[in-house]
Design an enzyme around this catalytic site. Structure first.
Site, PDB file in Angstrom:
ATOM      1  N   SER A 154      18.693  88.006  17.396  1.00  0.00           N
ATOM      2  CA  SER A 154      19.014  87.573  16.043  1.00  0.00           C
ATOM      3  C   SER A 154      19.073  88.816  15.170  1.00  0.00           C
ATOM      4  CB  SER A 154      17.910  86.635  15.533  1.00  0.00           C
ATOM      5  OG  SER A 154      18.001  86.443  14.139  1.00  0.00           O
TER       6      SER A 154
ATOM      7  N   TYR B 232       8.200  84.204  14.576  1.00  0.00           N
ATOM      8  CA  TYR B 232       9.576  84.155  15.066  1.00  0.00           C
ATOM      9  C   TYR B 232      10.154  85.561  15.181  1.00  0.00           C
ATOM     10  CZ  TYR B 232      14.631  83.713  15.003  1.00  0.00           C
ATOM     11  OH  TYR B 232      15.965  83.856  15.298  1.00  0.00           O
TER      12      TYR B 232
END
Length: 270
Positions: A131, A144
């Site tokens: 990401s 995360y």
């Protein structure tokens, strides 16, 4: 024609990527925990495969099935993952460990099992979905982002180790993509903060996340699928594909701005 295994294929980016790769005459195994969620992919000639990325026996069984049916695996796309937001103080270590199990350790174990077959044929592609959140940190996303920073480091090390065996490693770094990811993360954020010291901040951040993911700002998941296709088919794939809403400008801003300024931007982004 390549034999491809993609995890997290039951929805979103994984689903669309499996469909796209199968349309290019590849043999695609779409894997997820629940086979019933993969039934729709059959019409695109994607082969459903049951795989719980947190279960060692399930991972071994999935790889064994493909080797038995095809004899080899050419491309591994580690796409399974989820986002669990919440203040560091609020998120249980049990939940933090689960996120690492799904986003990193399951991927690592699957990679370990596939590597011997790729080394034997002296060729292979491993594509890991990270990401832009592996390059910067958003508000209340500590665990995360910790997993995605780890995916980045893992991929860099893997790329160097396997180069002499003809194996190419690429990282996909999506920005804001219009999937359910943001809503799931927002729900977990609010739940983790309920009744605690961070409840007000968490509610505000969660509302902002839902607003962003309900808007038309987010990129279509197809931009990620197309990037993965390029990583699969290119003779010289990039080591990183930074794509989607906000990805390039935010990573650039993180590079040039003072940390305190970037922190302020991220804290008030929603």
């Amino acid at each position: 024609m390549s034999v491809i295994l993609i995890t997290g294929a039951s929805s979103g980016i994984g689903y669309q990527t499996a469909e796209l790769l199968a349309s290019q005459n590849n043999i695609v195994y779409g894997a997820a925990r629940r086979l019933d969620k993969l039934n729709e992919l059959k019409k695109y000639n994607v082969r459903p495969l049951e795989l719980d990325i947190t279960n060692e026996e399930s991972i071994k069984s999935a790889v064994k099935t493909i080797i038995k049916e095809e004899g080899h695996i050419d491309v591994l796309i580690n796409n399974a993952g989820y986002g669990s937001y919440g203040a560091v103080e609020d998120v249980s270590i049990e939940e933090a460990k689960r996120q690492f199990d799904v986003n990193l350790f399951g991927m690592a174990q699957l990679t370990q099992l596939v590597l011997p077959y790729m080394r034997k044929q002296h060729e292979g592609r491993i594509i890991n979905t990270s990401s832009m959140g592996g390059r910067l940190v958003s508000y209340m996303g500590a665990w995360y982002h910790a997993t995605k920073y780890a995916v980045e480091a893992f991929s860099d090390a893997l790329r160097m180790e396997t180069k002499e065996f003809g194996i190419k490693v690429s990282v996909i770094e999506p920005g804001g993509i219009k999937t359910n990811w943001g809503f799931i993360a927002a729900d977990k954020l609010q739940k983790s903060a309920q009744g605690g010291a961070y409840e007000e901040q968490a509610d505000k951040a969660a509302t902002g996340m839902r607003k962003q993911y309900s808007s038309n700002m987010m990129s279509d998941p197809k931009v990620v699928s197309k990037a993965i296709l390029r990583a699969v088919s290119s003779n010289r794939p990039k080591t990183r594909y930074l794509i989607g809403f906000g990805a390039k400008p935010l990573v650039f801003a993180k590079t040039i701005l003072p940390t305190t300024v970037f922190d302020f931007i991220m804290k008030h982004a929603s």
